[in-house]
Enzyme design. Structure first.
Site, PDB file in Angstrom:
ATOM      1  N   PRO A  51      64.346  74.715  29.561  1.00 24.81           N
ATOM      2  CG  PRO A  51      64.325  72.849  30.956  1.00 24.81           C
ATOM      3  CD  PRO A  51      65.133  73.517  29.889  1.00 24.81           C
ATOM      4  CB  CYS A  52      63.274  79.431  31.599  1.00 27.58           C
ATOM      5  SG  CYS A  52      62.226  79.956  30.255  1.00 27.58           S
ATOM      6  CG  HIS A  53      58.568  75.436  31.092  1.00 26.20           C
ATOM      7  ND1 HIS A  53      59.438  75.257  30.039  1.00 26.20           N
ATOM      8  CD2 HIS A  53      58.190  74.189  31.473  1.00 26.20           C
ATOM      9  CE1 HIS A  53      59.567  73.963  29.787  1.00 26.20           C
ATOM     10  NE2 HIS A  53      58.839  73.284  30.644  1.00 26.20           N
TER      11      HIS A  53
END
Lengths: 167, 204
Positions: free
Chosen positions: B169-171
């Site tokens: 989850p780089c978001h």
């Protein structure tokens, strides 16, 4: 070869299927030869020279797999076997929709000598030059050229006859 | 020669035959250990996603803003050219993504193949699932967590090049000033994912 194998299937799958059907008839043998061709090709793919002509390479493999299929038919040894009833052009494979080209074509094809049929498949359907066709079927490029020209002419005549008798 | 063309076209058979043969080929390839990269696409609220996996796990998630042919060519070069469209290996990924987009999954439980990331980026990317669903962290906080507080910029590029967005989850990594920052799938996709995790259902 470092291109996705997917691309070879997408670009050349249809040509290889036509070649397999032209050599083996429209039945399951042709589909099996198609599958064997692409499984062999997938196995060898990473080692293939990136500059290779992929279509010609695949047709060469299909040629060998088709020979295997003919051998596997054993001593029935009819060049193009009668297709099973369900795969004839007159009927369908279950749903009433004729899924394969008409019987006229296959019966015209069955009437060709084996070498003419292969020359038509490899030159006219797969686009191989006569010299490459000759390397596959044996003999000189000139003989391959003659065989494919005679084959396509015979096919046309047979189709025209069938068309007239239908009319 | 059009008469001849017409004659030759009669060998073609219907398009469905090739689709069926293609599926059969993928199954054979899988059974014989020749399918090194399997890929498929799936529709989602953030557009069509391309998914690719090796036998080790999920290798790549690409958004619709990347050219699929370019993505596949890159995977063929960097991982293996024995690459085919094949669904089965990716079925669990598709299932978990559907649950995620329906708001029913907060943590992905999938084997990952992280070979596309350099060791440093992999270390950063491995920190990301620790940011809880529904919250965010700054690039600086992630750099500290990766035991390299000076590497804020490098954390930024590790996020920007994450080969497994959504699942890794780089978001959830945002800028220190509170703005969302860049995203591989575009800033609108990043905002949509963050909104989804805040409990705002996307209009699907």
């Amino acid at each position: 070869m470092d291109q996705p194998f997917e691309v070879a299937v997408r670009d050349h799958g249809a040509v290889v299927l036509r070649v397999c059907r032209a050599v083996l008839g429209p039945g399951a043998d042709a589909e099996d030869a198609w599958s064997e061709t692409f499984v062999s090709a997938l196995r060898a793919w990473p080692e293939l020279d990136p500059a290779a002509d992929v279509r010609a390479w695949l047709v060469t493999i299909a040629h060998r797999r088709a020979i295997d299929a003919v051998r596997a038919r054993g001593r029935r040894a009819v060049p193009v076997a009668e297709p099973p009833e369900r795969e004839r052009g007159d009927g369908a494979r279950g749903d009433g929709e004729p899924e394969l080209p008409d019987e006229e074509l296959w019966s015209a094809l069955r009437s060709l000598p084996d070498k003419q049929r292969r020359c038509v498949a490899y030159h006219h359907l797969a686009g191989l030059p006569h010299a490459e066709v000759a390397a596959l079927v044996g003999g000189t490029p000139e003989a391959a050229r003659r065989a494919s020209a005679d084959g396509i002419a015979a096919l046309r005549r047979a189709m025209a006859r069938a068309g007239r008798s239908r009319a | 020669m059009s008469e001849e063309r017409e004659l030759l076209d009669r060998f073609a058979g219907p398009e469905e035959d090739l689709e069926r043969l293609g599926r059969r080929l993928a199954e054979r390839a899988e059974a014989e250990g020749l399918l090194e990269v399997a890929w498929r696409t799936v529709e989602s609220p953030v557009g069509r996603l391309l998914l690719a996996a090796t036998d080790r796990g999920l290798l790549r998630v690409a958004f619709a803003n990347e050219d699929p042919d370019a993505v596949l060519a890159d995977l063929a070069r960097r991982v293996s050219p024995r690459l085919l469209r094949a669904s089965r290996r990716l079925d669990p990924v598709v299932g978990e993504l559907e649950e995620y987009f329906a708001g029913r999954r907060r943590v992905f439980d999938l084997p990952l193949d992280q070979r596309l990331s350099t060791p440093f980026r992999r270390r950063v990317q491995q920190q990301l699932p620790r940011i809880p669903y529904g919250s965010t962290a700054t690039y600086r906080e992630v750099a500290v967590a990766a035991e390299n507080p000076g590497a804020v910029r490098a954390v930024g590029s590790a996020c920007a090049t994450n080969p497994l967005p959504i699942v890794v989850p780089c978001h959830r990594v945002v800028r220190g000033d509170g703005t969302t920052g860049g995203y591989r799938g575009g800033p609108a996709v990043k905002q949509l994912l963050l909104a989804l995790e805040r409990g705002e259902r996307p209009a699907a």
